[in-house]
Structures are given as C-alpha cells and as structure tokens.
Design an enzyme around this catalytic site. Structure first.
Site, PDB file in Angstrom:
ATOM      1  N   SER A 125       0.834  -1.199   0.000  1.00  0.00           N
ATOM      2  CA  SER A 125       0.000   0.000   0.000  1.00  0.00           C
ATOM      3  C   SER A 125       0.867   1.246   0.000  1.00  0.00           C
ATOM      4  O   SER A 125       1.978   1.252   0.548  1.00  0.00           O
ATOM      5  CB  SER A 125      -0.854  -0.023   1.268  1.00  0.00           C
ATOM      6  OG  SER A 125      -1.419   1.236   1.504  1.00  0.00           O
ATOM      7  N   TYR A 150      -1.788  -1.095  10.897  1.00  0.00           N
ATOM      8  CA  TYR A 150      -2.044  -1.652   9.567  1.00  0.00           C
ATOM      9  C   TYR A 150      -0.890  -1.307   8.620  1.00  0.00           C
ATOM     10  O   TYR A 150      -0.341  -2.175   7.940  1.00  0.00           O
ATOM     11  CB  TYR A 150      -3.370  -1.104   9.013  1.00  0.00           C
ATOM     12  CG  TYR A 150      -3.524  -1.345   7.539  1.00  0.00           C
ATOM     13  CD1 TYR A 150      -3.792  -2.622   7.058  1.00  0.00           C
ATOM     14  CD2 TYR A 150      -3.380  -0.302   6.612  1.00  0.00           C
ATOM     15  CE1 TYR A 150      -3.905  -2.853   5.688  1.00  0.00           C
ATOM     16  CE2 TYR A 150      -3.496  -0.528   5.251  1.00  0.00           C
ATOM     17  CZ  TYR A 150      -3.757  -1.803   4.790  1.00  0.00           C
ATOM     18  OH  TYR A 150      -3.858  -2.030   3.439  1.00  0.00           O
ATOM     19  N   LYS A 154       2.134  -3.742   6.537  1.00  0.00           N
ATOM     20  CA  LYS A 154       2.522  -3.728   5.115  1.00  0.00           C
ATOM     21  C   LYS A 154       4.034  -3.521   4.994  1.00  0.00           C
ATOM     22  O   LYS A 154       4.713  -4.180   4.201  1.00  0.00           O
ATOM     23  CB  LYS A 154       1.776  -2.625   4.362  1.00  0.00           C
ATOM     24  CG  LYS A 154       0.283  -2.846   4.275  1.00  0.00           C
ATOM     25  CD  LYS A 154      -0.036  -4.071   3.441  1.00  0.00           C
ATOM     26  CE  LYS A 154      -1.496  -4.430   3.461  1.00  0.00           C
ATOM     27  NZ  LYS A 154      -1.789  -5.760   2.953  1.00  0.00           N
TER      28      LYS A 154
HETATM   29  P1  NAD Z   1     -10.895  -7.197   1.646  1.00  0.00           P
HETATM   30  O1  NAD Z   1     -11.050  -7.180   3.115  1.00  0.00           O
HETATM   31  O2  NAD Z   1     -12.100  -7.026   0.789  1.00  0.00           O
HETATM   32  O3  NAD Z   1     -10.134  -8.536   1.189  1.00  0.00           O
HETATM   33  C1  NAD Z   1      -9.277  -9.247   2.042  1.00  0.00           C
HETATM   34  C2  NAD Z   1      -9.780 -10.674   2.083  1.00  0.00           C
HETATM   35  O4  NAD Z   1      -8.930 -11.460   2.906  1.00  0.00           O
HETATM   36  C3  NAD Z   1     -11.196 -10.796   2.652  1.00  0.00           C
HETATM   37  O5  NAD Z   1     -11.966 -11.565   1.756  1.00  0.00           O
HETATM   38  C4  NAD Z   1     -10.990 -11.520   3.975  1.00  0.00           C
HETATM   39  O6  NAD Z   1     -12.100 -12.338   4.300  1.00  0.00           O
HETATM   40  C5  NAD Z   1      -9.747 -12.315   3.694  1.00  0.00           C
HETATM   41  N1  NAD Z   1      -8.922 -12.671   4.854  1.00  0.00           N
HETATM   42  C6  NAD Z   1      -8.456 -11.871   5.847  1.00  0.00           C
HETATM   43  N2  NAD Z   1      -7.680 -12.565   6.681  1.00  0.00           N
HETATM   44  C7  NAD Z   1      -7.643 -13.845   6.202  1.00  0.00           C
HETATM   45  C8  NAD Z   1      -7.011 -15.033   6.635  1.00  0.00           C
HETATM   46  N3  NAD Z   1      -6.244 -15.074   7.718  1.00  0.00           N
HETATM   47  N4  NAD Z   1      -7.202 -16.158   5.905  1.00  0.00           N
HETATM   48  C9  NAD Z   1      -7.982 -16.153   4.799  1.00  0.00           C
HETATM   49  N5  NAD Z   1      -8.596 -15.059   4.348  1.00  0.00           N
HETATM   50  C10 NAD Z   1      -8.426 -13.910   5.044  1.00  0.00           C
HETATM   51  O7  NAD Z   1      -9.802  -6.113   1.278  1.00  0.00           O
HETATM   52  P2  NAD Z   1      -9.325  -5.565  -0.144  1.00  0.00           P
HETATM   53  O8  NAD Z   1      -9.701  -4.131  -0.212  1.00  0.00           O
HETATM   54  O9  NAD Z   1      -9.737  -6.478  -1.204  1.00  0.00           O
HETATM   55  O10 NAD Z   1      -7.770  -5.626   0.077  1.00  0.00           O
HETATM   56  C11 NAD Z   1      -6.988  -6.731  -0.358  1.00  0.00           C
HETATM   57  C12 NAD Z   1      -5.550  -6.512   0.082  1.00  0.00           C
HETATM   58  O11 NAD Z   1      -5.094  -5.275  -0.469  1.00  0.00           O
HETATM   59  C13 NAD Z   1      -5.386  -6.401   1.588  1.00  0.00           C
HETATM   60  O12 NAD Z   1      -4.162  -7.011   1.949  1.00  0.00           O
HETATM   61  C14 NAD Z   1      -5.306  -4.901   1.807  1.00  0.00           C
HETATM   62  O13 NAD Z   1      -4.583  -4.586   2.963  1.00  0.00           O
HETATM   63  C15 NAD Z   1      -4.574  -4.455   0.558  1.00  0.00           C
HETATM   64  N6  NAD Z   1      -4.806  -3.044   0.222  1.00  0.00           N
HETATM   65  C16 NAD Z   1      -6.105  -2.602   0.097  1.00  0.00           C
HETATM   66  C17 NAD Z   1      -6.328  -1.255  -0.186  1.00  0.00           C
HETATM   67  C18 NAD Z   1      -7.735  -0.727  -0.293  1.00  0.00           C
HETATM   68  O14 NAD Z   1      -7.905   0.494  -0.244  1.00  0.00           O
HETATM   69  N7  NAD Z   1      -8.760  -1.543  -0.473  1.00  0.00           N
HETATM   70  C19 NAD Z   1      -5.243  -0.385  -0.356  1.00  0.00           C
HETATM   71  C20 NAD Z   1      -3.949  -0.882  -0.247  1.00  0.00           C
HETATM   72  C21 NAD Z   1      -3.747  -2.228   0.054  1.00  0.00           C
END
Ligand code: NAD
Ligand code: UDP
Length: 337
Positions: A125, A150, A154
């Site tokens: 991120s 958080y 990362k």
């Molecule tokens: P999200 O919460 O929709 O997706 C994450 C998924 O991981 C969810 O489906 C959740 O159920 C699953 N999960 C969490 N812990 C788990 C575990 N221990 N075992 C199995 N499944 C697990 O989030 P997103 O927005 O799709 O983000 C995906 C990734 O991208 C994350 O790592 C997030 O930190 C990163 N990210 C997101 C953003 C954003 O703005 N959405 C920005 C930068 C980075």
C-alpha cells in the site's frame, strides 16, 4: 495452463483480480476465511467469466489447512491479498492485526518453500510512504513512519518478502503498492462491500447516494490543496486488478516494487462532483474537522509499472463513480441480500 492462488480472493480487490486472471486464460484457486467477504463474490466471478474457480474456506494462518491447497494444486504463483485492512480498527486491535497479517504472509512463504512455488505478488500500500508528502511518490522514496499498525504490517511484510526472495534462488517477489482503489466491475455484479460504516471515501459516498447513510462528512477543507480538501490517487479497481495479471506475466527472479496508481490526484470535492454529475444524484455533505493521521496529498508516479509491467491505468474518475454507483444500486446491501 498457468495457475495462481489468490489468498483473500473473495474480497474486494481479490474478486476483481480473479476475473482478470480468468479472462487472461489463467486458472484461479481462491482461499478465504470470509472474515470480510462472502462466498457469493466467487459465484459472481464465475458468472461473469463463465469459468470455474476452486474455492477453499480456510484461514491462511492455519498452515495445515492451507497446505491442503498446495497439495491439491500445482501453483505457479500466489497473489497474497489476505489480511485485515481497516486503518482505524488496527489502532484499537494492533495484536490481531499483526497476528493475522504477519502470520498469513509467513505461512505463505513457508508453503511456497515447501512446494517450490516460485512467485509471489503482494498487496502492499501507499501507506508505506508514511506521512511524507513528497509527491508524486516513486518506489525508491523513503518508507516507514507509518501512522498506524495496519501500515506497519505492510511495511514489515514487504521486508519479510524481500528477505525471503533474496535468500531463495529462483523466487520472484513483486510488491505492489496500491494507491486508492475505488469503483467496481462494470457488470455491477461484484464490488466493495464493507461491513458496518465505511471508512473510505468512495463506499461512503455510494451509501449516501442510495440513502443508506444520510450525509457525507468531508474531513477538512483547509488543506494546502487547490480546493482545500484532501487529494488522493483514486484508481479503478479493474485497472488495479489488471496490474496483478501484468505483474504475474512479468515475474522475474528477485524483488520488484511497483506503485499502482494513475499518477493523477483528485480531491474529495472532485470525487463528490464527478459522482453527482455522472450518476445524477445528490450527495449531501458537511465539512467537519480533519481526520487524524490524514495527509493533504498523495499520488503515485506509476512510470515504473508503465514501462516494466507494460501496464497503465486507463479508466478515469467518471468511470470509477459510474461503476461504483451501478454496483451499489444493484446491491444496496452488498452481498447480504
Ligand atoms: P478485503 O477485506 O475485501 O479482502 C481481504 C480478504 O482477505 C477478505 O476476503 C478476507 O475475508 C480475507 N482474509 C483476511 N484474513 C484472512 C485469513 N487469515 N485467511 C484467509 N482469508 C483472510 O480487502 P481488499 O480491499 O480487497 O484488500 C486486499 C488486500 O489489499 C489487503 O491485503 C489490503 O490490505 C490491501 N490493500 C487494500 C487497499 C484498499 O484500499 N482496499 C489499499 C492498499 C492495500
Ligand atoms: N474522506 C472524507 N470523508 C470520509 C472518508 C474519507 O472526507 O468519510 C477523505 C479523507 O480525509 C481523505 C480522502 O477522503 O482526504 C480519502 O480517504 P480514504 O479513507 O478513502 O483513503 P486514505 O485516506 O486511506 O488514502
């Protein structure tokens, strides 16, 4: 046929990425514990693409449960999305955040080593750039100085993956630093479905637009930006998803880090105005105090991904607002209907 494992693949970015992999002719296996998602998202991915996904319900921190997947599939790479992602919650529950995010990443590394899986693409991120406002951010800008647990997860996982890949011949680790993913698949079948009150701007605007929330709070209009509101690099989630396919297709031994953003900064007012204009809806809002920890301006220099991954964001703010609203209107309660 090439095959990738998407951990957290039922989530917002994972489900869109699953569509893009399948449409590129690459097989997809998903593991998710549904802590922040629904299996319905994967059903919808299958509907959109007409292809099937091998879906496992498991916690990636549980090594034995996850090993079963490595045992049953010959994987070319893992795209590691699984993790908790709510900035504010991470301040209140740091131990849960460090445990889930770090353990899941470590389990993935251990199983990759055990099964000789050679590629990992990681969801990092822009938050790793900390409070710096030396924009646009290039990948070699200083990292650290994160303002919440958080962000530190990362930062730490990036380091773990760098060390792992450097110590393991043949392994490729691609660290993708996302800016602000918004929008939804143009079909309106998959999109962002936050539990509880949304933290981020776009899902909040969407819920105000459909009447689920009464009013948007704009966190500050006294920033040193053109209209006083915060400026971010909003990127359409479909563009972002395609960035993962490009990263997979360009995997090379060693560690690479790429910003995934558009390179343009849009303000909170730009977002509200585009949303109103494109969707012909009202977004009532009021100006409130700044949100602690927010920077005024953040946007990417995506030129490294443009050249090395041959990837470029092509969709604009109007597309993001149209597709986000289309998803929200078709699914006012997300996947819970
Ligand atoms: P999200 O919460 O929709 O997706 C994450 C998924 O991981 C969810 O489906 C959740 O159920 C699953 N999960 C969490 N812990 C788990 C575990 N221990 N075992 C199995 N499944 C697990 O989030 P997103 O927005 O799709 O983000 C995906 C990734 O991208 C994350 O790592 C997030 O930190 C990163 N990210 C997101 C953003 C954003 O703005 N959405 C920005 C930068 C980075
Ligand atoms: N923002 C806002 N009201 C909200 C949510 C966000 O005014 O309800 C602003 C926030 O202050 C920031 C921008 O919108 O300037 C993007 O915030 P978001 O949480 O979506 O992303 P991040 O701050 O993590 O980049």
């Amino acid at each position: 046929m090439a095959k990738v494992l998407l951990t957290g693949g039922a989530g917002y970015i994972g489900s869109h990425t699953a569509v893009e992999f399948l449409e590129a002719g690459i097989d997809v296996v998903v593991v998710d514990n549904f802590s922040n998602s629904s299996p319905k998202a994967i059903k919808r991915v299958e509907q959109i693409t007409g292809k099937s996904v091998a879906l496992y319900e498991a916690d990636v921190c549980d090594k034995d449960a996850t090993r079963k997947i490595f045992d049953e599939h010959r994987l070319d790479a893992v795209v590691h999305f699984a993790g908790y992602k709510a900035v504010g919650e991470s301040v209140k529950k740091p131990v849960e955040y460090y445990r889930n995010n770090l353990d899941s990443a470590l389990v993935v590394c251990e199983l990759m080593r055990e099964y000789d899986v050679r590629g990992i693409v990681f969801s990092s991120s822009a938050t790793v750039y900390g409070v710096s406002e030396n924009v646009p951010f290039k990948e070699d800008a200083p990292t650290g100085g994160c303002t919440n647990p958080y962000g530190w997860t990362k930062y730490m996982i990036e380091q773990i993956l760098r060390d792992y890949a450097n110590a393991t011949p043949g392994v490729s680790a691609t660290l993708l630093r996302y800016f602000n993913p918004v929008g939804a698949h143009p079909s309106g079948e998959i999109g962002e479905d936050p539990y509880g009150e949304p933290n981020n701007l776009a899902p909040y605007v969407c819920q105000v637009a459909v009447g689920r929330l009464p009013l948007l709070r704009v966190f500050g209009n006294d920033y040193p930006t053109p209209d006083g509101t915060g400026v971010r690099d909003f990127i359409h989630v479909v563009d972002l998803a395609k960035g993962h396919v490009a990263a997979f297709q360009h995997m090379k031994e060693g560690v690479r880090t790429y910003n995934l953003g558009t390179g343009h900064g849009y303000s909170v007012f730009d977002m509200i105005n585009a949303f109103k204009r494109v969707n012909n809806v009202e977004i009532p809002y009021k100006i409130v105090d700044r949100r602690p920890g927010d920077v005024a301006t953040s946007y990417a220099d995506p030129s490294l991904a443009n050249s090395e991954l041959e990837w470029k964001a092509t969709l604009g703010l109007d597309d993001m607002c149209r597709d986000a609203y289309n998803w929200q209107r078709k699914n006012p309660n997300g996947y819970r209907d």
